[in-house]
Design an enzyme around this catalytic site. Sequence first.
Site, PDB file in Angstrom:
ATOM      1  N   ASN A 145       0.798  -1.223   0.000  1.00 54.90           N
ATOM      2  CA  ASN A 145       0.000   0.000   0.000  1.00 54.90           C
ATOM      3  C   ASN A 145       0.829   1.271   0.000  1.00 54.90           C
ATOM      4  O   ASN A 145       0.278   2.374  -0.063  1.00 54.90           O
ATOM      5  CB  ASN A 145      -0.991  -0.019   1.166  1.00 54.90           C
ATOM      6  N   ARG A 195     -16.966   1.217  -1.058  1.00 53.63           N
ATOM      7  CA  ARG A 195     -15.681   1.784  -1.536  1.00 53.63           C
ATOM      8  C   ARG A 195     -15.915   2.956  -2.489  1.00 53.63           C
ATOM      9  O   ARG A 195     -15.530   2.954  -3.659  1.00 53.63           O
ATOM     10  CB  ARG A 195     -14.836   0.686  -2.181  1.00 53.63           C
ATOM     11  N   ARG A 233      -2.754 -11.215  -4.006  1.00 54.94           N
ATOM     12  CA  ARG A 233      -2.794  -9.765  -4.257  1.00 54.94           C
ATOM     13  C   ARG A 233      -1.938  -9.011  -3.250  1.00 54.94           C
ATOM     14  O   ARG A 233      -1.454  -7.918  -3.529  1.00 54.94           O
ATOM     15  CB  ARG A 233      -4.238  -9.249  -4.196  1.00 54.94           C
TER      16      ARG A 233
HETATM   17  C1  EPZ Z   1      -6.602   1.865   1.548  1.00 51.87           C
HETATM   18  O1  EPZ Z   1      -7.791   1.682   0.804  1.00 51.87           O
HETATM   19  C2  EPZ Z   1      -5.894   0.505   1.527  1.00 51.87           C
HETATM   20  N1  EPZ Z   1      -5.595   0.136   0.142  1.00 51.87           N
HETATM   21  C3  EPZ Z   1      -6.801  -0.546   2.150  1.00 51.87           C
HETATM   22  O2  EPZ Z   1      -6.070  -1.770   2.200  1.00 51.87           O
HETATM   23  C4  EPZ Z   1      -7.126  -0.132   3.587  1.00 51.87           C
HETATM   24  O3  EPZ Z   1      -8.034  -1.044   4.143  1.00 51.87           O
HETATM   25  C5  EPZ Z   1      -7.762   1.280   3.568  1.00 51.87           C
HETATM   26  O4  EPZ Z   1      -6.880   2.208   2.903  1.00 51.87           O
HETATM   27  C6  EPZ Z   1      -8.018   1.789   4.985  1.00 51.87           C
HETATM   28  O5  EPZ Z   1      -6.835   1.813   5.703  1.00 51.87           O
HETATM   29  C7  EPZ Z   1      -4.534   0.715  -0.460  1.00 51.87           C
HETATM   30  O6  EPZ Z   1      -3.854   1.558   0.095  1.00 51.87           O
HETATM   31  C8  EPZ Z   1      -4.254   0.256  -1.871  1.00 51.87           C
HETATM   32  P1  EPZ Z   1     -10.064   4.624   2.270  1.00 51.87           P
HETATM   33  P2  EPZ Z   1      -8.705   2.977   0.391  1.00 51.87           P
HETATM   34  O7  EPZ Z   1     -10.230   5.529   1.104  1.00 51.87           O
HETATM   35  O8  EPZ Z   1      -7.816   4.096   0.019  1.00 51.87           O
HETATM   36  C9  EPZ Z   1     -14.674   5.472   2.525  1.00 51.87           C
HETATM   37  C10 EPZ Z   1      -5.687  -4.072   1.907  1.00 51.87           C
HETATM   38  O9  EPZ Z   1      -6.204  -5.061   2.445  1.00 51.87           O
HETATM   39  N2  EPZ Z   1     -14.426   6.385   1.393  1.00 51.87           N
HETATM   40  O10 EPZ Z   1      -9.297   5.086   3.452  1.00 51.87           O
HETATM   41  O11 EPZ Z   1      -9.705   2.506  -0.580  1.00 51.87           O
HETATM   42  C11 EPZ Z   1     -14.586   4.024   2.062  1.00 51.87           C
HETATM   43  O12 EPZ Z   1     -15.817   3.614   1.505  1.00 51.87           O
HETATM   44  C12 EPZ Z   1      -6.568  -2.919   1.454  1.00 51.87           C
HETATM   45  O13 EPZ Z   1      -4.461  -3.916   1.695  1.00 51.87           O
HETATM   46  C13 EPZ Z   1     -15.445   7.228   0.959  1.00 51.87           C
HETATM   47  O14 EPZ Z   1     -16.540   7.221   1.515  1.00 51.87           O
HETATM   48  O15 EPZ Z   1      -9.401   3.259   1.785  1.00 51.87           O
HETATM   49  C14 EPZ Z   1     -14.249   3.296   3.334  1.00 51.87           C
HETATM   50  O16 EPZ Z   1     -15.428   3.035   4.065  1.00 51.87           O
HETATM   51  C15 EPZ Z   1      -8.043  -3.178   1.665  1.00 51.87           C
HETATM   52  N3  EPZ Z   1     -15.203   8.033  -0.109  1.00 51.87           N
HETATM   53  C16 EPZ Z   1     -13.388   4.307   4.096  1.00 51.87           C
HETATM   54  O17 EPZ Z   1     -13.642   5.578   3.486  1.00 51.87           O
HETATM   55  C17 EPZ Z   1     -13.998   8.064  -0.758  1.00 51.87           C
HETATM   56  O18 EPZ Z   1     -13.838   8.835  -1.723  1.00 51.87           O
HETATM   57  C18 EPZ Z   1     -11.886   4.025   4.034  1.00 51.87           C
HETATM   58  O19 EPZ Z   1     -11.518   4.099   2.688  1.00 51.87           O
HETATM   59  C19 EPZ Z   1     -12.979   7.197  -0.298  1.00 51.87           C
HETATM   60  C20 EPZ Z   1     -13.206   6.370   0.783  1.00 51.87           C
END
Ligand code: EPZ
Length: 426
Positions: A23, A121, A397
Site C-alpha cells: 500500500n 468503496r 494480491r
Molecule cells: C486503503 O484503501 C488501503 N488500500 C486498504 O487496504 C485499507 O483497508 C484502507 O486504505 C483503509 O486503511 C490501499 O492503500 C491500496 P479509504 P482505500 O479511502 O484508500 C470510505 C488491503 O487489504 N471512502 O481510506 O480505498 C470508504 O468507503 C486494502 O491492503 C469514501 O466514503 O481506503 C471506506 O469506508 C483493503 N469516499 C473508508 O472511506 C472516498 O472517496 C476508508 O476508505 C474514499 C473512501
Amino acid sequence: MDTFSIRGGTPLYGELHIQGAKNAALPILAATVLAGGSYTLYDVPHLLDIEVMLKILTSLGVQCEHKNSTVHVDTSNLTSCYVPHDLMGQMRSSIFLMGPMLARCGEIILSRPGGCAIGERRINLHYKGLEALGATIIEEEGYIRCQAAQLKGNSIFLDYPSVGATENIMMAAVRAEGETIIYNAAREPEIIDLQNFLNQLGARIRGAGTDTIVISGTQHLYPAEYRIIPDRIVTGTMILASAITKGEVTLTNVEPKHLISLLDLTSQSGVEIESTHDIMKVKTKRNYRAIDRIVTAPYPGFPTDMQAQMMAFLSLAEGCSIMKETVFEGRFRHVTELNRLGADIQIDLNTAFIRGVSKLSGTTVEATDLRAGAALILAGLAAEGETRVTGAHHIDRGYDAIEHQLASLGARITRLTNDPLLSTGI
Ligand code: EPZ
C-alpha cells in the site's frame, strides 16, 4: 483457481524478511508518471496488484521491469491517457492514476476501480479533492473522463480521512499552481512514504503523518531511486502466524513504530515480542487471553487490514473477545468460513462476538478477499488436520508467495493449482 492446502498443528520457527509495503508501492508507482524519466524502486513485492499496476503503466506508454523485488520504470514517453477497462476493474489502486495523470497530461480516461469486496468503496472524496484543484470529472457510458488544463492549489477538507483520496490529492497538487492544504488527511505510514518519495522528486510537501498536509506546487520534478517501507500488515500477519501456532519466529525488515496499536493488543493477549530497531522476535506461549474490545479505526488506530487475522487468532484465545469494524461496512465475510473451521463467532451489525474454542478442525474454506484469505490461512496453520483455502488469487494480491514464506518457517503448506477436489464440486 489455485488453492492452498495446509496441514495444521506445526509450530513455526525461524527467521523471515518482511516484504515491502503493497500500500506504499502502489501509489508510488502511480506517482512515477509525474516526472518523465527513469526510476528504480527497491523492495517492491511480487504481487498481483503490483503486476496490474505495472500493466496499467505499460498501457500508458511506460516501460516497466520488475525483477528480484526491484522495479525499473521509464515514464519519459507517455503515449495514452486511457486506462483499459479490464485493468481498472482488477484493483482499487488503479484510481491512483487520476492525480498524477491530471498533473502530467491534464487528462485521463478510466472506469470505476475494482478491489476487495469489503464494502461500497466510494470515490467521492477523490472527486471532491481533484475538482477543488480545478479538474472536471464526468462519468458517462461507464467511463470517468477527467480533464484539467492547469491544476490550481486549494484548501480541501476530507469528510473522512481517506487513505486513497489523501494520496490522489497529494499527487495532483505537487504540480498545481500555488499551495494546497489537505485537512483531515489520512495519517497512515504509507502517506509518509509517498511524501518522502515525492519530495525526493523535488516536490515540496510537509505534514504527512498528521491530519494536515501542505503541498507547494512546482514544475521542477525529476525521477529518483527509492526504497519502499516494510509492509506493516504482512508483519502483523506473521506475528499472529507465530503466535497462533505457538512457535517462535524472528521477523527482519520491520518498523515497530508502524504497529503500536497491534502490539498493544497482542501484548494484552499475552503475546511476548522482543523488538530491537528493525527486528521483532515473537516468543512462544502456551495460551492466549481474549481481548475485551477491539475497534478498527484510521491510523494510528487498530488497522482494519488486521481485523480478519486478529479474529482468527482470538478464535483460539481463552475467553470472549469483541471486535467492532468501523472502516468498511462489509468486512466480515471471513466469519462464516472461520466458523466452518470450528470457531464460535457471532455477528451483530458491525460487531463480532468471538468466543474462544479449544481447537479448530480443518476443512475446505473460501477466501473472499485478501485479508479474509490471510485469516483463513492463519486458522489452517492452527487447525487439526488439513485445511484447504480456495481463492488463492485473493491472497496473492497482498502476500508475495505466502506459501514459500510460511514453509520457510516450517509450515506444512502447498499450493494446489486447479485443485481436483474443486473440479468435483466437493
Ligand atoms: C486503503 O484503501 C488501503 N488500500 C486498504 O487496504 C485499507 O483497508 C484502507 O486504505 C483503509 O486503511 C490501499 O492503500 C491500496 P479509504 P482505500 O479511502 O484508500 C470510505 C488491503 O487489504 N471512502 O481510506 O480505498 C470508504 O468507503 C486494502 O491492503 C469514501 O466514503 O481506503 C471506506 O469506508 C483493503 N469516499 C473508508 O472511506 C472516498 O472517496 C476508508 O476508505 C474514499 C473512501
